[in-house]
Structures are given as structure tokens and as C-alpha cells.
Design an enzyme around this catalytic site. Structure first.
Site, PDB file in Angstrom:
ATOM      1  N   ASP A 170     -13.029  -3.606  21.799  1.00 42.88           N
ATOM      2  CA  ASP A 170     -12.111  -3.617  22.936  1.00 42.88           C
ATOM      3  C   ASP A 170     -12.701  -2.893  24.145  1.00 42.88           C
ATOM      4  OD1 ASP A 170      -9.550  -4.098  24.251  1.00 42.88           O
ATOM      5  OD2 ASP A 170      -9.239  -1.946  24.024  1.00 42.88           O
ATOM      6  N   CYS A 175       0.856  -1.186   0.000  1.00 42.22           N
ATOM      7  CA  CYS A 175       0.000   0.000   0.000  1.00 42.22           C
ATOM      8  C   CYS A 175       0.899   1.244   0.000  1.00 42.22           C
ATOM      9  CB  CYS A 175      -0.856  -0.012   1.264  1.00 42.22           C
ATOM     10  SG  CYS A 175      -2.571   0.344   0.992  1.00 42.22           S
TER      11      CYS A 175
END
Length: 167
Positions: free
Chosen positions: A128, A76
Site C-alpha cells: 500500500d 480462530c
């Protein structure tokens, strides 16, 4: 047989050369959902999650994720993002939260991967921060909704395309 842009003549992984491409404005929007218990929805709405303002933290995490995309996804290109916007919508009827990530820049390559990374990191951060309340949460439906710029111009994800992938 089609040619893969990320392979060189020897079949080895290769970063695509975009130096010949014109600098244009590029934009992308990605979305995804985290399915949660009604208790999570209630505690987020009442701002009683022990870890704090989950949307504020997940928003910052998503922005950071979009900015770090090239560190996470091999081949990327590192991009100078001019705008990253992360938003959340609570859908208490379906016990889910939708996250969207909008990315924009002036550059030689698209920002779809940055938008996808941003939305995924935002959703993972929500997981989370809420896992103590509901460890059964799950993430679904991450996809690019829209992109603007480049050789394909303006592209939007259609329901027909969604049906073709899931039908």
C-alpha cells in the site's frame, strides 16, 4: 477417513474446544516476501518514500494484524499474545523485502495463524505504501518457518518439505 477438528458431529463448522489442553509456552515464526522494483528499494533505503517510514508503519500494522487474527479468520481462538515482533530485511540483489513475524504466548493453542496474519498484513502495508512507485509488486513465499509448543513440540520448515510442495 480423517476427522476434521473444525466440524461437529453434524458436519457443521465448529470452534475446537481447547479447554482440556495444558497451558504451555507457544511460539511461531512466519515469513514472506514482497518483490519490488529497484526504485522502491532505493527510495526505502534513502527514506524518500512520500508516505513516510514504510517499515515503521508496516511493523505496527503487522503487530495489529497478529492481534486481530481471530477477528479475521473464522473459528480462530482469540489469544492473549505476550509478544509480537515484525522484522524486515532488504535483499537488493533479488529486488525483494523479507518480512518475518514472531508470535509468543502462554496458552492452550498455537500461534501459527497469528504469525501468518502478522506477516501478511505487514507485507500488504508495504504494498500500500509503495504502490504509487511500483504497482507491479507481488507477494510470495508466505509460510510458517518454525513453531514451538503443543503436542508436536518443536517443528521447523525444512527444505525437503518446501521441495515436496513445489516439486
Amino acid at each position: 477417513m480423517s476427522t476434521f477438528s473444525h466440524l461437529n458431529a453434524g458436519g457443521e463448522a465448529n470452534m475446537v474446544d481447547v479447554s482440556y489442553k495444558a497451558v504451555t509456552q507457544r511460539e511461531a515464526i512466519a515469513e514472506g516476501y514482497i518483490y519490488v522494483s529497484p526504485s522502491v528499494i532505493e527510495q526505502i533505503s534513502d527514506a524518500t518514500i512520500a508516505k513516510g517510514d514504510v517499515f515503521a508503519v508496516a511493523r505496527i500494522a503487522g503487530i495489529q494484524g497478529a492481534k486481530r487474527c481471530s477477528d479475521l479468520i473464522p473459528l480462530c481462538h482469540p489469544l492473549a499474545l505476550s509478544k509480537v515482533d515484525i522484522n524486515f530485511d532488504i535483499d537488493s540483489n533479488d529486488n525483494r523485502i523479507k518480512a518475518t513475524c514472531y508470535c509468543k504466548l502462554s496458552g492452550q493453542t498455537g500461534v501459527e495463524m497469528e504469525a501468518l496474519t502478522g506477516v501478511n498484513i505487514a507485507l500488504l502495508t508495504l504494498f500500500d505504501m509503495c504502490k504509487a512507485i511500483d504497482p507491479t509488486m507481488h507477494i510470495e513465499g508466505v509460510r510458517v518457518l518454525e513453531k514451538i509448543g503443543g503436542k508436536t513440540g518443536h517443528w521447523t520448515h525444512s527444505q525437503e518439505a518446501n521441495d515436496a510442495h513445489h516439486g
